[in-house]
Motif scaffolding. Structure first.
Motif, PDB file in Angstrom:
ATOM      1  N   VAL A 153      15.081  -5.813   6.494  1.00 38.12           N
ATOM      2  CA  VAL A 153      15.695  -4.955   5.196  1.00 38.12           C
ATOM      3  C   VAL A 153      14.778  -4.950   4.077  1.00 38.12           C
ATOM      4  O   VAL A 153      13.755  -5.576   4.102  1.00 38.12           O
ATOM      5  CB  VAL A 153      16.640  -6.506   4.321  1.00 38.12           C
ATOM      6  N   HIS A 154      15.194  -4.193   2.806  1.00 38.23           N
ATOM      7  CA  HIS A 154      13.769  -3.470   1.824  1.00 38.23           C
ATOM      8  C   HIS A 154      15.074  -3.543   0.282  1.00 38.23           C
ATOM      9  O   HIS A 154      15.478  -2.926   0.433  1.00 38.23           O
ATOM     10  CB  HIS A 154      13.637  -1.815   2.467  1.00 38.23           C
ATOM     11  N   CYS A 155      14.155  -4.445   0.185  1.00 36.84           N
ATOM     12  CA  CYS A 155      15.628  -4.919  -1.438  1.00 36.84           C
ATOM     13  C   CYS A 155      14.374  -4.485  -2.513  1.00 36.84           C
ATOM     14  O   CYS A 155      13.662  -4.781  -2.957  1.00 36.84           O
ATOM     15  CB  CYS A 155      15.531  -6.469  -1.136  1.00 36.84           C
ATOM     16  N   HIS A 156      14.947  -3.702  -3.412  1.00 34.53           N
ATOM     17  CA  HIS A 156      14.904  -3.447  -5.327  1.00 34.53           C
ATOM     18  C   HIS A 156      14.800  -4.100  -5.992  1.00 34.53           C
ATOM     19  O   HIS A 156      15.866  -4.839  -5.716  1.00 34.53           O
ATOM     20  CB  HIS A 156      14.568  -1.499  -5.267  1.00 34.53           C
ATOM     21  N   ASP A 157      14.446  -4.564  -7.360  1.00 34.51           N
ATOM     22  CA  ASP A 157      14.628  -4.951  -8.067  1.00 34.51           C
ATOM     23  C   ASP A 157      15.387  -5.252  -9.151  1.00 34.51           C
ATOM     24  O   ASP A 157      14.834  -6.032  -9.885  1.00 34.51           O
ATOM     25  CB  ASP A 157      13.147  -6.202  -8.147  1.00 34.51           C
ATOM     26  N   LEU A 205       0.639  -1.242  -0.016  1.00 30.11           N
ATOM     27  CA  LEU A 205       0.467  -0.062   0.247  1.00 30.11           C
ATOM     28  C   LEU A 205       0.828   1.374  -0.083  1.00 30.11           C
ATOM     29  O   LEU A 205       0.494   2.651  -0.228  1.00 30.11           O
ATOM     30  CB  LEU A 205      -1.109   0.119   0.932  1.00 30.11           C
ATOM     31  N   ARG A 206       2.273   1.793   0.306  1.00 37.35           N
ATOM     32  CA  ARG A 206       2.744   2.437   0.047  1.00 37.35           C
ATOM     33  C   ARG A 206       3.980   2.274  -1.029  1.00 37.35           C
ATOM     34  O   ARG A 206       4.151   2.855  -1.972  1.00 37.35           O
ATOM     35  CB  ARG A 206       4.075   2.855   1.204  1.00 37.35           C
ATOM     36  N   ASP A 207       4.860   1.130  -1.284  1.00 41.10           N
ATOM     37  CA  ASP A 207       5.951   1.402  -1.823  1.00 41.10           C
ATOM     38  C   ASP A 207       5.026   0.704  -3.213  1.00 41.10           C
ATOM     39  O   ASP A 207       4.975   1.068  -4.154  1.00 41.10           O
ATOM     40  CB  ASP A 207       6.461  -0.001  -1.430  1.00 41.10           C
ATOM     41  N   GLY A 208       4.362  -0.172  -3.018  1.00 38.15           N
ATOM     42  CA  GLY A 208       3.619  -0.786  -4.327  1.00 38.15           C
ATOM     43  C   GLY A 208       2.789   0.300  -4.910  1.00 38.15           C
ATOM     44  O   GLY A 208       2.666   0.090  -5.868  1.00 38.15           O
ATOM     45  N   GLY A 264      10.159  -2.993  -8.864  1.00 38.57           N
ATOM     46  CA  GLY A 264       9.650  -3.072  -7.729  1.00 38.57           C
ATOM     47  C   GLY A 264      10.424  -3.707  -7.022  1.00 38.57           C
ATOM     48  O   GLY A 264      11.649  -3.138  -6.843  1.00 38.57           O
ATOM     49  N   ASN A 265      10.022  -3.771  -5.238  1.00 36.43           N
ATOM     50  CA  ASN A 265      10.824  -4.920  -3.897  1.00 36.43           C
ATOM     51  C   ASN A 265      10.866  -6.006  -4.565  1.00 36.43           C
ATOM     52  O   ASN A 265       9.712  -6.919  -5.743  1.00 36.43           O
ATOM     53  CB  ASN A 265       9.158  -4.388  -3.490  1.00 36.43           C
ATOM     54  N   ALA A 266      11.151  -6.646  -3.535  1.00 37.92           N
ATOM     55  CA  ALA A 266      11.110  -8.136  -3.323  1.00 37.92           C
ATOM     56  C   ALA A 266       9.631  -8.961  -3.366  1.00 37.92           C
ATOM     57  O   ALA A 266       8.854  -8.082  -2.482  1.00 37.92           O
ATOM     58  CB  ALA A 266      11.857  -8.770  -1.796  1.00 37.92           C
TER      59      ALA A 266
END
Ligand code: ZN
Length: 408
Positions: free
Chosen positions: A219-223, A30-33, A255-257
């Motif tokens: 952790v917060h990983c981007h793709d 709902l935030r990064d997505g 995107g994110n993990a």
């Protein structure tokens, strides 16, 4: 009931970082997505997704960035008032006005969290913030302390951590934990890191922040380089006990993990990771469908876990094996994630698969009739690539009637 629920300790274990506490799933769909280009959600859709995340049993829902817009504020507030089981988190820069707004939005949650962040890499500090290291550290400590006046549960993120000096990271984490941070987050903000390197960074933080036992490592990983899930798994192997992720891997840029991939890696390879999550797996597929429908962003057919083809078997030898024992070619069961396996009839399909599909549809053939149907399906598949249900019904009826005329 989650059997791992009681294992919440995050302290260090000499020599073995794997078998220590379960992994908390922090969902930021709902935030990064929602920051994904092209993904906008209505207020009502955000609430429905939050409820779905609650039935999925995520630990934390990051519901938005309350200072960013009135809509975001309203959504975070509504999610706080709607869900009861997960922690509800609002994002804030290390600024008083952001933190106050975030608190106003989450204060009605049963379990509120304020998530505050500031960049720690040289490139961000110099060109974006125009602040020295010392000033960044001072502001981080002051604002974690400020947030602590409102809320017990405080997460601090060092933005662009993977391109920051590991020494500076340890220094700032130690200081914010002293100021009251209960989770410290190591983001690979630009999706630059590689699994071994990222795992080493997490281990470095775990081994060099003296008061790390007082906080969980996240952790917060981007793709951007396709490494978001691999980096998250490497982080877990090295002591991270919260992973930030999204349904379908939505998020800024590439995107994110993806939540479903992390959860199913931990489930399918639990002996390897020696840890797990509390995710209610049966809701994975329905959640993926909901997010895809609401955002209008389709899931690529061959995506791991939730892609349309993830459990589809077309090659004859695979289909034969699958029918004998699904474990021959399936390491996970589609029912586990709330999905039914799909045998696709195509030109590579053999007699066994054809028979199974026909029987599912109520047609029972054997011997010459079965040979005739299989051959006819292959003919159609040669022309059309995949054979639709109505084609199969037509072919089956054609055989039943002994009518070999054109049916397609
Ligand atoms: Zn992000």
């Amino acid at each position: 009931m989650c059997f791992l629920r009681t294992q919440t300790s995050v302290g260090p274990v000499a020599g073995n970082f794997k078998s220590h506490g379960r992994v908390r799933i922090f969902d930021t769909t709902l935030r990064d997505g929602e920051q994904s280009p092209g993904a906008t959600l209505t207020h009502g859709e955000k609430i429905e997704i939050a409820q779905k995340l609650e039935s999925l049993n995520v630990d934390v829902i990051e519901a938005g960035f309350p200072i960013a817009s009135q809509d975001d504020f309203k959504a975070v507030k509504a999610v706080s008032q709607t869900v009861r089981k997960p922690i509800v988190c609002g994002l804030a820069r290390t600024l008083e006005k952001d933190i106050e707004k975030a608190w106003q939005a989450v204060q009605s949650a049963k379990k509120p969290r304020i998530h505050t962040f500031i960049a720690t890499s040289q490139i961000h500090m110099k060109h974006k913030l125009k602040m020295s290291k010392a000033a960044v550290k001072k502001q981080a400590v002051e604002m974690v302390g400020f947030a602590k006046n409102f809320c017990e549960d405080i997460e601090f993120s060092a933005e662009d951590a993977s391109r920051s000096s590991p020494e500076f990271l340890c220094e700032i984490f130690e200081a914010v934990i002293n100021a009251g941070a209960t989770t410290i987050n190591i983001p690979d903000t630009v999706g630059y890191s590689q699994p071994n390197e990222f795992g080493r960074l997490v281990r470095h933080v775990k081994e060099n922040v003296p008061n790390i036992e007082a906080a969980a490592i996240s952790v917060h990983c981007h793709d951007d380089l396709g490494m978001a899930v691999a980096n998250s798994m490497a982080a877990i192997m090295n002591g991270a006990r919260q992973v930030e992720c999204t349904i379908n891997g939505l998020g800024e840029r590439a995107g994110n993990a993806s939540l479903e991939e992390i959860a199913m890696n931990l489930f399918t390879r639990k002996e390897f990771f020696e840890t797990g999550t509390c995710i209610n797996f049966k809701e994975i597929y329905p959640a993926s469908k909901m997010v895809s429908n609401f955002t209008g962003i389709a899931v690529q057919r061959n995506k791991a876990i939730v892609g349309e083809n993830a459990f589809a078997h077309e090659a004859g030898v695979h289909q034969h094996g699958m029918l004998a024992d699904s474990r021959t070619y399936e390491i996970m069961k589609p029912e586990t994630i709330g999905k039914i396996s799909k045998l696709v009839l195509g030109k590579h399909s053999g007699k066994h698969a054809t028979k199974a599909v026909l029987e599912e549809m109520g047609f029972f053939f054997s011997g010459e009739e079965l040979d005739a149907v299989t051959a006819r399906i292959k003919q159609v598949a040669d022309v059309k690539k995949s054979v639709r249900k109505r084609d199969i019904v037509a072919i089956a009826n054609e055989i039943v009637k002994g009518n070999k005329n054109e049916v397609i």
